[in-house]
Design an enzyme around this catalytic site. Sequence first.
Site, PDB file in Angstrom:
ATOM      1  N   TYR A  59     -15.666  11.893  19.425  1.00 18.43           N
ATOM      2  CA  TYR A  59     -14.505  11.957  20.321  1.00 18.43           C
ATOM      3  C   TYR A  59     -14.285  13.370  20.855  1.00 18.43           C
ATOM      4  O   TYR A  59     -13.813  13.544  21.974  1.00 18.43           O
ATOM      5  CB  TYR A  59     -13.235  11.496  19.590  1.00 18.43           C
ATOM      6  CG  TYR A  59     -12.994  10.011  19.665  1.00 18.43           C
ATOM      7  CD1 TYR A  59     -13.906   9.121  19.118  1.00 18.43           C
ATOM      8  CD2 TYR A  59     -11.869   9.506  20.290  1.00 18.43           C
ATOM      9  CE1 TYR A  59     -13.695   7.764  19.184  1.00 18.43           C
ATOM     10  CE2 TYR A  59     -11.644   8.148  20.362  1.00 18.43           C
ATOM     11  CZ  TYR A  59     -12.557   7.279  19.809  1.00 18.43           C
ATOM     12  OH  TYR A  59     -12.337   5.933  19.886  1.00 18.43           O
TER      13      TYR A  59
ATOM     14  N   LYS B  56     -23.868   5.803   9.167  1.00 21.64           N
ATOM     15  CA  LYS B  56     -25.202   5.387   9.649  1.00 21.64           C
ATOM     16  C   LYS B  56     -26.207   6.457   9.246  1.00 21.64           C
ATOM     17  O   LYS B  56     -26.849   7.096  10.075  1.00 21.64           O
ATOM     18  CB  LYS B  56     -25.177   5.191  11.170  1.00 21.64           C
ATOM     19  CG  LYS B  56     -24.601   3.866  11.619  1.00 21.64           C
ATOM     20  CD  LYS B  56     -25.472   2.651  11.286  1.00 21.64           C
ATOM     21  CE  LYS B  56     -26.700   2.583  12.170  1.00 21.64           C
ATOM     22  NZ  LYS B  56     -27.585   1.431  11.781  1.00 21.64           N
TER      23      LYS B  56
ATOM     24  N   ASP C 157     -22.919  -0.844  10.360  1.00 28.51           N
ATOM     25  CA  ASP C 157     -23.185  -2.151  10.992  1.00 28.51           C
ATOM     26  C   ASP C 157     -23.057  -3.279   9.964  1.00 28.51           C
ATOM     27  O   ASP C 157     -22.494  -4.337  10.249  1.00 28.51           O
ATOM     28  CB  ASP C 157     -24.551  -2.166  11.695  1.00 28.51           C
ATOM     29  CG  ASP C 157     -25.700  -1.735  10.800  1.00 28.51           C
ATOM     30  OD1 ASP C 157     -25.463  -1.150   9.720  1.00 28.51           O
ATOM     31  OD2 ASP C 157     -26.864  -1.978  11.170  1.00 28.51           O
TER      32      ASP C 157
ATOM     33  N   ASP D 230     -10.382  -2.330  14.848  1.00 28.85           N
ATOM     34  CA  ASP D 230     -10.066  -3.457  15.742  1.00 28.85           C
ATOM     35  C   ASP D 230     -10.549  -4.761  15.135  1.00 28.85           C
ATOM     36  O   ASP D 230      -9.884  -5.799  15.202  1.00 28.85           O
ATOM     37  CB  ASP D 230     -10.752  -3.288  17.112  1.00 28.85           C
ATOM     38  CG  ASP D 230      -9.831  -2.647  18.144  1.00 28.85           C
ATOM     39  OD1 ASP D 230      -8.926  -1.881  17.742  1.00 28.85           O
ATOM     40  OD2 ASP D 230     -10.023  -2.905  19.345  1.00 28.85           O
TER      41      ASP D 230
ATOM     42  N   ASP E  41     -12.812   3.415  14.925  1.00 27.42           N
ATOM     43  CA  ASP E  41     -12.196   2.795  16.094  1.00 27.42           C
ATOM     44  C   ASP E  41     -12.598   1.323  16.152  1.00 27.42           C
ATOM     45  O   ASP E  41     -11.763   0.437  16.328  1.00 27.42           O
ATOM     46  CB  ASP E  41     -12.659   3.543  17.356  1.00 27.42           C
ATOM     47  CG  ASP E  41     -12.033   2.983  18.615  1.00 27.42           C
ATOM     48  OD1 ASP E  41     -10.824   2.691  18.584  1.00 27.42           O
ATOM     49  OD2 ASP E  41     -12.757   2.832  19.614  1.00 27.42           O
TER      50      ASP E  41
END
Length: 367
Positions: A142, A193, A226, A254, A250
């Site tokens: 970000y 990751k 993932d 959600d 983020d």
Amino acid sequence: MKTYKLLLLPGDGIGPEVMGEVGRVVAWVNSTGLAAIETETDLVGGCAYDAHGEAISEAAMRLALAADAVMLGAVGGPKWDGVAYDQRPEAGLLRLRKDLELFANLRPAICYPALADASSLKRDRVDGLDIMIVRELTGGVYFGKPKEIIELPAGQKRAIDTQVYDTYEIERIATVAFDLARERRRLVHSADKRNVMKTGVLWNEVVSRVHKERYGDVTLHHILADNCAMQLVRAPKQFDVIVTDNLFGDMLSDEAAMLTGSLGMLPSASLGAADATGRRPALYEPVHGSAPDIAGKGIANPIASIASFAMCLRYSFYLGDAADRIDGAIASVLGQGLRTADIAQDGCRTVGTREMGEAIVAALNPA
Ligand code: IPM
Ligand code: MG
């Protein structure tokens, strides 16, 4: 009795409507004599751009820095689609996060029993779900530099975002996650990751070290981000606290939010470091956005905003009992069968924003 300064930034879309209901609950706290909360209101997002040409004014930033806590509604909407990148509504929110150093974003995903059927998953997968996503909020892709689009020969362009993390940033977010886990089920999943990204390798190493040095009583699992996304829809109740970086957080938040039936239900807290007195910069906001399609209709769900204010009482004003009462009032109103349109259900009564806010305050003040 302590006095607190609370800055209200209702923002765009449904922000002002849901913040209006927060105002009612602030008034309830003041009426109990537990604290004196003084509010001020200013602009953020598209409305601030319309008024001042920037997504948050210097004056509003000063108020935010001086306040004991900030409550934000929502920012953005199609009206500002053409606005320059640096002035877009989201820039106001990102500046607040960065300048207040709100590095820890807490996003609880709780499935209220009354709403388990509203989830897109089967009831048995989500009934009783209680996850806390701890998202790093001031680093990573970000804010990493360079962040730019450059011109190449032959009409080509190159877009660059930079994913960058320093040790201290990972240490402090890991500490927040482990401390929270100690108040819960003492289980942390750290999502990265590391199989592809250097930031993931360092993330993994630092979280492991913090765990080993200081949190032997908490169970730590490392999970690839993932796989974490997949496990969240396969068997979400295996999670307690999930700690992850800004971008994965983020997305995973959600996803976790939707498990609970509605984005309209979920609160969040963004916290900075506490000083010796326990005071820390903090911003509270619903996870849902500005929902321009339903703005101004009086039908938005105010529960996420009211629950965000409950988090403010808990984490900024140390009024955990009052926060519990608000959470209880929300559960009780849902239990009575009141619903806003986003969580409408057969056999329940669909009410507007205001009626939902009034019902929650009524449940706080039993006759
Ligand atoms: C969130 C939002 C923001 C983000 C946007 C509005 C900039 O999606 O708070 O999750 O990406 O962090
Ligand atoms: Mg988001």
